[in-house]
Design a protein around this motif. Sequence first.
Motif, PDB file in Angstrom:
ATOM      1  N   THR A 125       6.684  -0.348  10.360  1.00  0.00           N
ATOM      2  CA  THR A 125       7.709  -1.249  10.886  1.00  0.00           C
ATOM      3  C   THR A 125       7.086  -2.626  11.042  1.00  0.00           C
ATOM      4  OG1 THR A 125       9.394  -1.527  12.623  1.00  0.00           O
ATOM      5  CG2 THR A 125       7.256  -0.690  13.324  1.00  0.00           C
ATOM      6  N   GLY A 126       7.920  -3.664  11.029  1.00  0.00           N
ATOM      7  CA  GLY A 126       7.372  -5.011  11.112  1.00  0.00           C
ATOM      8  C   GLY A 126       8.380  -5.985  11.663  1.00  0.00           C
ATOM      9  N   ASP A 127       7.978  -7.260  11.693  1.00  0.00           N
ATOM     10  CA  ASP A 127       8.864  -8.295  12.205  1.00  0.00           C
ATOM     11  C   ASP A 127       8.405  -9.624  11.611  1.00  0.00           C
ATOM     12  OD1 ASP A 127      10.952  -9.258  14.107  1.00  0.00           O
ATOM     13  OD2 ASP A 127       9.234 -10.357  14.924  1.00  0.00           O
ATOM     14  N   THR A 128       9.362 -10.520  11.414  1.00  0.00           N
ATOM     15  CA  THR A 128       9.050 -11.808  10.790  1.00  0.00           C
ATOM     16  C   THR A 128       9.739 -12.926  11.549  1.00  0.00           C
ATOM     17  OG1 THR A 128       9.111 -10.605   8.679  1.00  0.00           O
ATOM     18  CG2 THR A 128       9.021 -13.014   8.580  1.00  0.00           C
ATOM     19  N   LYS A 129       8.964 -13.815  12.126  1.00  0.00           N
ATOM     20  CA  LYS A 129       9.525 -14.975  12.801  1.00  0.00           C
ATOM     21  C   LYS A 129       8.970 -16.237  12.131  1.00  0.00           C
ATOM     22  CE  LYS A 129      11.762 -12.816  16.241  1.00  0.00           C
ATOM     23  NZ  LYS A 129      11.601 -11.418  15.894  1.00  0.00           N
ATOM     24  N   VAL A 130       9.744 -17.320  12.216  1.00  0.00           N
ATOM     25  CA  VAL A 130       9.290 -18.588  11.646  1.00  0.00           C
ATOM     26  C   VAL A 130       9.358 -19.658  12.727  1.00  0.00           C
ATOM     27  CG1 VAL A 130       9.703 -20.336   9.859  1.00  0.00           C
ATOM     28  CG2 VAL A 130      10.150 -17.915   9.363  1.00  0.00           C
TER      29      VAL A 130
ATOM     30  N   THR B  52       8.416   0.541  17.121  1.00  0.00           N
ATOM     31  CA  THR B  52       9.011  -0.722  16.696  1.00  0.00           C
ATOM     32  C   THR B  52       8.130  -1.880  17.124  1.00  0.00           C
ATOM     33  OG1 THR B  52      11.097  -1.956  16.647  1.00  0.00           O
ATOM     34  CG2 THR B  52      10.407  -1.085  18.795  1.00  0.00           C
ATOM     35  N   THR B  53       8.328  -3.046  16.513  1.00  0.00           N
ATOM     36  CA  THR B  53       7.562  -4.232  16.918  1.00  0.00           C
ATOM     37  C   THR B  53       8.429  -5.468  16.783  1.00  0.00           C
ATOM     38  OG1 THR B  53       5.407  -5.322  16.705  1.00  0.00           O
ATOM     39  CG2 THR B  53       6.572  -4.877  14.649  1.00  0.00           C
ATOM     40  N   ASP B  54       8.236  -6.445  17.642  1.00  0.00           N
ATOM     41  CA  ASP B  54       8.890  -7.742  17.538  1.00  0.00           C
ATOM     42  C   ASP B  54       7.961  -8.807  18.090  1.00  0.00           C
ATOM     43  OD1 ASP B  54      11.404  -7.751  16.267  1.00  0.00           O
ATOM     44  OD2 ASP B  54      12.385  -6.855  17.997  1.00  0.00           O
ATOM     45  N   SER B  55       7.942  -9.965  17.422  1.00  0.00           N
ATOM     46  CA  SER B  55       7.265 -11.117  18.005  1.00  0.00           C
ATOM     47  C   SER B  55       8.329 -12.043  18.567  1.00  0.00           C
ATOM     48  CB  SER B  55       6.444 -11.857  16.943  1.00  0.00           C
ATOM     49  OG  SER B  55       5.356 -11.066  16.539  1.00  0.00           O
ATOM     50  N   THR B 220      20.851  -8.691  17.526  1.00  0.00           N
ATOM     51  CA  THR B 220      19.966  -9.830  17.819  1.00  0.00           C
ATOM     52  C   THR B 220      20.160 -10.912  16.746  1.00  0.00           C
ATOM     53  OG1 THR B 220      18.161  -8.595  16.783  1.00  0.00           O
ATOM     54  CG2 THR B 220      18.369  -8.419  19.161  1.00  0.00           C
ATOM     55  N   ARG B 221      19.055 -11.384  16.146  1.00  0.00           N
ATOM     56  CA  ARG B 221      19.171 -12.500  15.192  1.00  0.00           C
ATOM     57  C   ARG B 221      20.242 -12.228  14.130  1.00  0.00           C
ATOM     58  NH1 ARG B 221      13.511 -13.129  12.656  1.00  0.00           N
ATOM     59  NH2 ARG B 221      13.550 -10.875  12.923  1.00  0.00           N
ATOM     60  N   GLY B 222      21.104 -13.205  13.906  1.00  0.00           N
ATOM     61  CA  GLY B 222      22.173 -13.035  12.928  1.00  0.00           C
ATOM     62  C   GLY B 222      23.441 -12.482  13.547  1.00  0.00           C
TER      63      GLY B 222
HETATM   64 MG   LIG Z   1      12.343  -7.704  14.573  1.00  0.00          MG
END
Ligand SMILES: [Mg+2]
Lengths: 335, 335
Positions: A125-130, B52-55, B220-222
């Motif tokens: 699993t992953g996440d991408t922020k800018v 899960t992961t989130d930044s 969340t986003r979107g």
């Molecule tokens: Mg995420």
Amino acid sequence: REERITLAHGAGGKATQTLVEAVFLEAFRNPVLEPLDDAAALEIGLSRVAVTTDSFVVTPLFFPGGDIGHLAVNGTVNDLAVSGARPLYLTAGFILEEGFPVADLMRIVTSMREAADAAGVHVVTGDTKVVQRGKGDGCYVNTSGIGVVEHAWRLGAHHVRPGDAVIVSGPIGDHGITIMLARGDLGIESDLESDTAPLHDLVAALLEVAPGVRMMRDATRGGVATVLNELARAAEVSVVLEEDAIPVRPEVRGAAELLGIDPLYVACEGRFVAVVEEAQAGQAVEALRAHPLGAQAAVIGRVGEAPAGLVLLKTAFGGTRICDVLVGDPLPRIC
Amino acid sequence: REERITLAHGAGGKATQTLVEAVFLEAFRNPVLEPLDDAAALEIGLSRVAVTTDSFVVTPLFFPGGDIGHLAVNGTVNDLAVSGARPLYLTAGFILEEGFPVADLMRIVTSMREAADAAGVHVVTGDTKVVQRGKGDGCYVNTSGIGVVEHAWRLGAHHVRPGDAVIVSGPIGDHGITIMLARGDLGIESDLESDTAPLHDLVAALLEVAPGVRMMRDATRGGVATVLNELARAAEVSVVLEEDAIPVRPEVRGAAELLGIDPLYVACEGRFVAVVEEAQAGQAVEALRAHPLGAQAAVIGRVGEAPAGLVLLKTAFGGTRICDVLVGDPLPRIC
Ligand SMILES: [Mg+2]
Ligand SMILES: Nc1ncnc2c1ncn2[C@@H]1O[C@H](COP(=O)(O)OP(=O)(O)OP(=O)(O)O)[C@@H](O)[C@H]1O
Ligand SMILES: Nc1ncnc2c1ncn2[C@@H]1O[C@H](COP(=O)(O)OP(=O)(O)OP(=O)(O)O)[C@@H](O)[C@H]1O
Ligand SMILES: [Mg+2]
Ligand SMILES: [Mg+2]
Ligand SMILES: [Mg+2]
Ligand SMILES: [Mg+2]
Ligand SMILES: [Mg+2]
């Protein structure tokens, strides 16, 4: 107490320790976090599970011997491995700066995949922020890792006893010095490469022949000296190192001298420190040396009773000096 | 394909999806990652585990109704909750900018602790890195989360069937609009607060009365529109929304209009979308409404057969328009 965050808070030494204990542990306190080990030990159902996390902010992103992607996978694999766990799964969180080249991102991701394959783990699993231009530095990566503990190892500082041997799995400081040289500030050319590597296999080889391993830690930020200071404090023992016995490559020694830093404080990303029951020290070093990642493993010292909490270094000239925890941050952002 | 990362790659819409599929999934591909769900479904021993992961890179760090710490805990708790897991453990990775006030860090950490307590989870391991002034934006936080799946729920887009009801757990867009207003650019005063909240309890209340829940996602986003577009594509169904039925606070509607954005695309941090077997829709909404976090839950539409892959909106005036995926990033760094 300081009012603002300084680079030293990220160096892994005294300031980091103080911040972690006074702010993070203080707020989050629970018995799993409390030991402040490389990985947390959980029980899920009937399984013993190890969990760890690290963010990577190394600069430059690409350097001889690796890149931020390798580092992110190996670093997390290693925190699991030295905890006696078999690494299984990773998470991958990216904070990208607007304008970052997609080609660079693909290089990083490809090298994460290679490192994951080499370590036998999967990114699940992953996440991408800018963030906007000027609010980051290209690419930061967080990896969390999950592993299973399949044996009833009794690992940890509290198992360490006076008389135990202190072993390092290979030459120290390669990673940190490679990063400093890659920045070009020293103007030195060298063939030195980062030691970034997954240690799970080397650790398994060690545990197989030496069930008397008391504790292991990967020697990342703050280097071997910092790991041993934390051990001395936690186990209320002394550690006496023989300077002559510590494997350091000549290029590392030379560059470290120019930088005015002792290699004992320079981060490795593919070396660990193990404390082993004295009687098994020989076979332990032999097993490590039989593995490509441990060819220069060596006993570098002994655990003693007093002075409790201190690390002492017996120099080549017969003197003894205290090898204290790292203060300040001589090498910012090496991981 | 674009050559450089843009803010849109972090918005959760079309550009994010493309990047995740073309770069990350392509490199990391494995059956656990492949569904690209909120959390990965693992088996460890005999246990079913969700990870899960989130930044979090939200700006400002503190805003009405919460802060980056709340968001980081609740966001990760929610990705576990909507996956049918009971959240247990969190990791916490901090990337701090040199000069960041320690007092602000303590506020963030304290609020993480409060949010963790409220959600019944423990922070079991962490990491702290520092970057130079100008290379960050105060504080970025990564949280990874681990939960257990204790029931054999059959959740996921592939369980969705034409005729199913689409439910939202409360008014949408509060979080995203609160962040925009907190930046002060619109010059609007308002009492609006972020909806940031842990959803595990609300989700449990729903699942208890409506075992016919087909899938859930936190919006969340979107926003809700993006969640439903992903669903329509993945399940090869259509989704038909009734504009009149979608709960939107007047302040949100007003500010969104000024910003030129549809609330359907604005991020929530305490709302989820659930698709429920038609026959259980009534009891599902009732159960949600009986909970403080779901007081304004509503059926907002239905799943249909055609046009497969599309989300349609029936407007208040009797028209119908396509509600496509989010393009660009109208609200950067809202989480
Ligand atoms: Mg995420
Ligand atoms: N922000 C934080 N919140 C909670 N615990 C933390 C935090 N930062 C560090 N810790 C804990 O402090 C201990 C030491 O962390 P540290 O990051 O120095 O270890 P490490 O990952 O082995 O080293 P490195 O990050 O250099 O690889 C670990 O137990 C870690 O969980
Ligand atoms: N860098 C990445 N590497 C691997 N997988 C990724 C990456 N970024 C996102 N993903 C995967 O893509 C899917 C969607 O991720 P996304 O972050 O949009 O979901 P989310 O966490 O539910 O949303 P949000 O981040 O807005 O809370 C998830 O399955 C996630 O694991
Ligand atoms: Mg470590
Ligand atoms: Mg580490
Ligand atoms: Mg989600
Ligand atoms: Mg999320
Ligand atoms: Mg760490």
